[in-house]
Scaffold this active site. Structure first.
Site, PDB file in Angstrom:
ATOM      1  N   ALA A 162      -2.696  -0.202  -5.324  1.00  0.00           N
ATOM      2  CA  ALA A 162      -3.715  -0.985  -4.621  1.00  0.00           C
ATOM      3  C   ALA A 162      -3.763  -2.381  -5.238  1.00  0.00           C
ATOM      4  O   ALA A 162      -3.179  -2.626  -6.298  1.00  0.00           O
ATOM      5  CB  ALA A 162      -5.077  -0.301  -4.721  1.00  0.00           C
ATOM      6  N   LYS A 163      -4.434  -3.289  -4.607  1.00  0.00           N
ATOM      7  CA  LYS A 163      -4.637  -4.628  -5.173  1.00  0.00           C
ATOM      8  C   LYS A 163      -5.769  -5.291  -4.416  1.00  0.00           C
ATOM      9  O   LYS A 163      -6.010  -4.989  -3.244  1.00  0.00           O
ATOM     10  CB  LYS A 163      -3.362  -5.467  -5.028  1.00  0.00           C
ATOM     11  CG  LYS A 163      -3.273  -6.614  -5.998  1.00  0.00           C
ATOM     12  CD  LYS A 163      -2.788  -6.148  -7.352  1.00  0.00           C
ATOM     13  CE  LYS A 163      -2.632  -7.281  -8.343  1.00  0.00           C
ATOM     14  NZ  LYS A 163      -1.989  -6.814  -9.581  1.00  0.00           N
TER      15      LYS A 163
END
Ligand code: NAD
Length: 430
Positions: A117-118
């Site tokens: 994720a980011k």
């Protein structure tokens, strides 16, 4: 590449796909090595969840500003999403998507049970006060709260965010949920449940994987010549580790200066200089050791560690590089064209998804400690970090030998196989 074009989501500009296009190309390169699992490879070309939020904030002067915020969960087959939050004026969807995908690859490659994720906020933090940044962080957290959480997606610091930002995120999440979920973020201050050793973990990981590469190539680290670009968290800690085992750090470079000494620089003194002058960098240390920045890439060395920014090693400087081992401390420091040039020259490359995975590994340890409410001492953390990275290195090296490919392609084979095996076992739903 043709198949990738068909897979580009409608919400990206097909004419200029941006960093997401680089990731698609990397997946196309690894697909021929995935055997029957290649049937599922399009899974990796579609981020699982993409959330874009509006962050309205009252500024100190009473005006209302709106910022764009993102949280992308690329893949959560192997565990909750994991990845940093970046504050930068150039943050955009394609970049956050690519960064989230590289987190999927990194976690899977080294066997950390997280997905990728980011997050990011399109803001230049230098233009705003601490109080304003706190309000931005808290509102961003409230907006992405529906998809984050210790069992869903766990943010961490990235460019221009730090342990203070994580403290604000944790507090906002806890206040809105009425719980004490400190495992919702990692990279927290120790007082709030942060892990010992997190600060040193990425630099140490660079050193551990460099030791493995040196062992494989029969290079004695005692007296080995090391060049390091970037003397911050990653480069500075890695330099200390190399120095402690008797290697010679013959050149270091940061934004302010490039220093060279064929006999080896005094790393403890340089670290002290940088700590005493945090905004000045390496400049002003010893002027007779300074050389022009461009010469850095021509220095003959045994190990070169880029630990600053992406795209530093490119088609222009790669032909001049004279080193045996390149250990990628930074994320994406080598362009694909430079990668090919260096590989043709026989340079052995330890790719970023392995070399800088020490950070996410100790983030994982932080999350485990939070979930168990039981904290480990520093020696335990360093021993487990070393064991995890050495094992990951050896597994990826075995894949490289089996398929006769580079360590980078091997890391992608390892990661994609692990993710897509889960995909194949679970099938589609409904
Ligand atoms: P940092 O801000 O602590 O240090 C960055 C260093 O790079 C500084 O010494 C800075 O002067 C230098 N630098 C900046 N621009 C430069 C330029 N144009 N030329 C030469 N040097 C330059 O950052 P960091 O945490 O050490 O991160 C460095 C890299 O490692 C980044 O790519 C980051 O994404 C990656 N990384 C960091 C971690 C972590 O835990 N900190 C984890 C994984 C990957």
């Amino acid at each position: 590449m043709e198949q990738s074009k068909h897979s580009i989501p409608s919400y990206l500009n097909k004419e200029d796909v941006g960093p997401w296009g680089i990731f698609l190309e990397q997946i196309d390169r690894v697909t021929p090595h995935l055997g029957e699992l290649s049937k599922w490879v399009d899974t990796l070309k579609h981020p699982k969840r993409t959330l874009i939020v509006d962050i309205p904030v009252e500024l100190d002067n009473g005006e209302i500003a709106h910022f764009e915020g993102y949280r992308v969960q690329h893949n959560v087959a192997l565990g909750p999403g994991k990845g940093g939050v970046r504050f930068h004026p150039d943050v955009e969807l394609s970049e956050v998507m690519a960064l989230s995908a590289w987190m999927s690859i990194k976690c899977a490659a080294v066997g950390v049970p997280f997905g990728g994720a980011k997050g990011g906020v399109r803001i230049d933090p230098k233009q705003y006060s601490q109080r304003e940044l706190e309000r931005v962080t808290r509102r961003y957290t409230a907006e992405v709260r529906p998809i984050i959480g210790p069992e869903h997606d766990i943010p961490a610091p990235d460019v221009n965010t730090n342990s203070q930002v994580m403290a604000w995120m944790m507090d906002t999440y806890a206040a809105l949920n009425g719980t004490h979920d400190n495992g919702v973020v990692t990279g927290k201050p120790i007082e709030l449940g942060g892990s010992l050793g997190r600060e040193q973990s990425t630099g140490r990981g660079v050193f551990i994987t460099a030791c493995e590469a040196a062992r494989e190539l029969g290079l004695d680290l005692k007296g080995a010549r090391i060049c390091i670009q970037g003397f911050g968290n990653v480069g500075g800690v890695a330099a200390e580790c190399f120095h402690e085992v008797g290697a010679k750090i013959i050149a270091v470079q940061d934004f302010s200066a490039t220093l060279y000494d064929a006999e080896g620089l005094d790393i403890p003194a340089l670290r002290a200089h940088c700590a005493d002058n945090p905004h000045q960098g390496l400049a002003g240390y010893q002027e007779d050791k300074e050389i022009p920045a461009e010469q850095f890439w021509e220095i003959e060395s045994d190990i070169l560690v880029p630990a600053a920014l992406e795209d530093q090693i490119n088609r222009h400087n790669a032909p001049r590089i004279q080193t045996k081992i390149l250990v990628e401390g930074a994320n994406g420091p080598t362009t694909p064209a430079a990668d090919d040039i260096l590989t043709d020259k026989g340079v052995f490359i330890v790719p970023d998804v392995l070399a800088n995975a020490g950070g996410v590994t100790v983030s994982y340890f932080e999350w485990v400690q939070n979930q168990n409410h039981y904290y480990w001492d520093e020696d335990t953390i360093y021993a487990r970090l070393e064991e995890k990275l050495r094992t990951a290195y050896r597994e990826i090296s075995a894949v490289a030998n089996e398929h006769q490919v580079s360590m980078r392609t091997a890391a992608y084979i390892q990661a994609c196989t692990r993710i897509l095996q889960v995909r194949a076992l679970c099938g589609t739903f409904p």
